[in-house]
Design an enzyme around this catalytic site. Structure first.
Site, short mmCIF file in Angstrom:
data_model
loop_
_atom_site.label_atom_id
_atom_site.label_comp_id
_atom_site.label_asym_id
_atom_site.label_seq_id
_atom_site.Cartn_x
_atom_site.Cartn_y
_atom_site.Cartn_z
CG MET A 11 -60.56 65.16 28.46
SD MET A 11 -62.20 65.73 28.00
CE MET A 11 -62.34 64.97 26.38
N GLY A 12 -57.87 61.15 29.58
CA GLY A 12 -57.74 59.76 29.98
C GLY A 12 -58.51 58.83 29.07
CB ALA A 13 -60.64 55.90 29.84
N GLY B 18 -60.61 60.03 26.08
CA GLY B 18 -60.02 60.45 24.81
C GLY B 18 -59.49 61.86 24.83
N GLY C 245 -49.13 60.94 28.75
CA GLY C 245 -49.27 62.27 28.17
C GLY C 245 -48.10 62.64 27.28
CG ASP C 246 -44.35 62.75 28.92
OD1 ASP C 246 -44.83 63.89 29.05
OD2 ASP C 246 -43.80 62.14 29.85
#
Length: 326
Positions: A241-243, A245, A271-272
């Protein structure tokens, strides 16, 4: 050994520019060309962490030869299946304002100063992804035979990225099922129909981001969507969820990894790197809190790196102990 699968491998080209002027001439500050695709990026991160990796997938034509040459130059072992059609190229344009001697953003001068400049030293990145080659049923069958044999030496397999044309949408589910039948845990990182089909393959981990999850299971919260994918066959679902977490819905309970601060930079490949952390945790049978903390820290550290498949070790060391797991 951790095996990665990249059916839609690419030659990734990254342009770093001070600013993008969509109506004029843009001068590129730096160019990076390297083998890419999500599984290749995962393998790069794992190799940087000292892990044994093997890159599998499909490549073809002159671009495919360039991909294989770059993997050899990087010291990344591969067992790639050849196809007739040419592999794809992807382009990332990363807008990075120049910095002054003190590290603060410098004011561009001359023609590069016009149009679209990111402010405050932040970076913006636009991605241009080609659809990929047309793959025949025979070529997919050749890959599947190779993949099945490679599983005998694998502790974990990571199956990730987009599908090239001609590949059935349930292919990731089929590959994950082959691994499950041989006792090899699989991580699947996909979007759209491949993600919707994936739980049927009984993967150890499904890793959508929040937008991908919402498309696959519309109308609910991330936790509800993750539980729905588990009900369909996935052992666990980790939502990035990005920033904000990570959210992990597992057989051992639901966990949240909360970030202490947001890292500005190039999100390509974050994401990788996160998946690489999950794969390493799975290979080591690490407890979920430790697995998530490392994965979240690697994802954040990748944002601070200029190109996909790399991560900033200083950012990783700083943010890792500050991530809160509940």
């Amino acid at each position: 050994m951790i095996l990665t699968v990249t059916l839609n491998a690419a030659l990734d080209v990254t342009y770093q520019v001070p600013a993008v002027d969509w109506d004029g001439v843009n001068r590129v500050r730096a160019v990076h060309r390297r083998a890419g695709g999500k599984g290749v990026n995962v393998a790069r991160v794992l190799a940087a962490l000292g892990q044994d990796v093997l890159v599998s997938g499909l490549v073809g034509g002159p671009i495919g030869q360039a991909i294989e040459a770059d993997l050899r130059a990087a010291g990344l072992p591969s067992a790639l299946t050849g196809i007739t059609a040419d592999s794809r190229t992807t382009l990332a344009v990363s807008e990075t304002p120049p910095t002054g001697p003190s590290g603060t953003p410098a004011t561009p001068e001359g023609p590069e100063a016009s149009g679209g400049r990111a402010e405050g030293g932040s970076r913006r990145t636009a991605l241009f992804n080609e659809p990929g080659p047309e793959v025949t049923p025979g070529e997919l069958a050749d890959f599947t035979r190779c993949y099945t044999s490679l599983l005998s030496g694998a502790d974990v397999v990571v199956i990730s990225g987009s599908l090239p044309r001609g590949i059935p949408l349930d292919t990731y589910a089929a590959l994950a099922a082959i691994a499950a039948d041989r006792g090899v845990p699989a991580i699947v990182d996909a979007d759209g129909e491949p993600l919707r089909h994936a739980p049927r393959g009984r993967p150890a981990v499904l890793k959508p981001n929040a937008e991908e999850l919402a498309r696959a299971v519309p109308g609910g919260t991330p936790a509800e969507g993750a539980r729905a994918l588990r009900d369909q066959g996935a052992e666990s679902v980790v939502v990035s969820m990005g920033a904000a977490g990570l959210l992990a819905v597992t057989g051992e309970g639901t966990f949240r990894a909360r970030m202490p601060y947001e890292v500005a930079g190039n999100p390509t490949g974050a994401g990788d790197s996160l998946v690489a952390g999950l794969a390493l945790g799975l290979a080591e049978s690490a407890p979920w809190p430790e697995r998530l903390r490392r994965a979240a820290a690697l994802g954040a550290a990748a944002v601070a790196a200029p190109v996909a498949g790399e991560f900033d070790r200083d950012v990783y060391a700083d943010i890792h102990p500050q991530i809160i797991i509940t």
